[in-house]
Design a protein around this motif. Structure first.
Motif, PDB file in Angstrom:
ATOM      1  N   PHE A 100      13.024  25.194  31.730  1.00  0.00           N
ATOM      2  CA  PHE A 100      13.858  24.820  31.161  1.00  0.00           C
ATOM      3  C   PHE A 100      14.144  24.110  29.407  1.00  0.00           C
ATOM      4  CE2 PHE A 100      17.017  23.719  35.454  1.00  0.00           C
ATOM      5  CZ  PHE A 100      16.230  24.702  35.752  1.00  0.00           C
ATOM      6  N   PRO A 101      15.436  24.988  28.760  1.00  0.00           N
ATOM      7  CA  PRO A 101      15.409  24.569  27.555  1.00  0.00           C
ATOM      8  C   PRO A 101      15.558  23.080  27.235  1.00  0.00           C
ATOM      9  CG  PRO A 101      16.988  25.861  28.203  1.00  0.00           C
ATOM     10  CD  PRO A 101      16.576  25.154  29.701  1.00  0.00           C
ATOM     11  N   PHE A 102      14.731  23.253  26.189  1.00  0.00           N
ATOM     12  CA  PHE A 102      14.062  21.020  25.831  1.00  0.00           C
ATOM     13  C   PHE A 102      13.462  21.083  27.170  1.00  0.00           C
ATOM     14  CE2 PHE A 102      18.566  22.407  24.529  1.00  0.00           C
ATOM     15  CZ  PHE A 102      18.575  21.998  23.033  1.00  0.00           C
ATOM     16  N   HIS A 103      12.202  21.355  27.452  1.00  0.00           N
ATOM     17  CA  HIS A 103      11.805  20.807  28.478  1.00  0.00           C
ATOM     18  C   HIS A 103      10.511  19.820  27.927  1.00  0.00           C
ATOM     19  CE1 HIS A 103       9.299  20.479  31.918  1.00  0.00           C
ATOM     20  NE2 HIS A 103       8.158  20.475  31.020  1.00  0.00           N
ATOM     21  N   LEU A 104      10.608  20.425  26.741  1.00  0.00           N
ATOM     22  CA  LEU A 104       9.105  19.900  25.919  1.00  0.00           C
ATOM     23  C   LEU A 104      10.091  18.146  25.622  1.00  0.00           C
ATOM     24  CD1 LEU A 104       6.684  19.267  23.994  1.00  0.00           C
ATOM     25  CD2 LEU A 104       8.527  20.581  21.931  1.00  0.00           C
TER      26      LEU A 104
END
Length: 160
Positions: A100-104
């Motif tokens: 997903f976006p912003f997983h990091l």
């Protein structure tokens, strides 16, 4: 509802997951909410342990240490169960937000939360009363179990 109770049928069957009716995205969102609530509650329980902390330095205890920590067996059970619950909920959050976006950023935030949890436990627990290796192992239990399940699935799927 009264009919369900009187006929002996299970009332909770209406709330169970149904693959034909429930959308995977909705189920993921519900699991994320539940995992986030569990992580919040367990984090707060670790930061402010049951019974609070000593406010003074009378009778041989130290201000800022957990009152409950002086009941060693019960405190061990609390710490281990709370740590396993926090780790399992973090594992669910990380798994459900994979790719997903912003997983990091989610991984960084959850790791920071676990480090903060650990430092809070270390701060409120008298060193001589808790074996921190046990707590660290408890934190790894959900990850170890998930890894073993994945390994098991890979080994037995390759034999087919």
């Amino acid at each position: 509802m009264i009919n369900l109770l009187s006929t002996g049928k299970s009332w909770y069957k209406r709330f169970q997951y149904d693959e034909d009716v429930d959308k995977p995205g909705d189920v993921r969102n519900i699991l994320l909410i539940v995992a986030t609530l569990i992580a919040s509650v367990t984090f707060q329980a670790g930061v402010t342990p049951p019974g609070g902390v000593w406010q003074d330095e009378k009778d041989g205890h130290v201000a800022g240490q957990a009152i409950y920590a002086y009941q060693s067996p019960a405190y061990y059970v609390f710490l281990v169960a709370n740590t396993i619950a926090l780790s399992a909920s973090v594992l669910v959050i990380i798994s459900l937000t994979y790719r997903f976006p912003f997983h990091l950023e989610i991984i960084i935030a959850t790791i920071s939360m676990i480090v903060t949890y650990g430092s809070a436990i270390f701060a409120v627990t008298p060193n001589e009363l808790v074996k921190f290796r046990l707590i660290m192992f408890a934190a790894g239990v959900p990850f170890i179990i998930r890894g073993l399940i994945q390994l098991f699935n890979v080994v037995f799927r390759s034999n087919k």
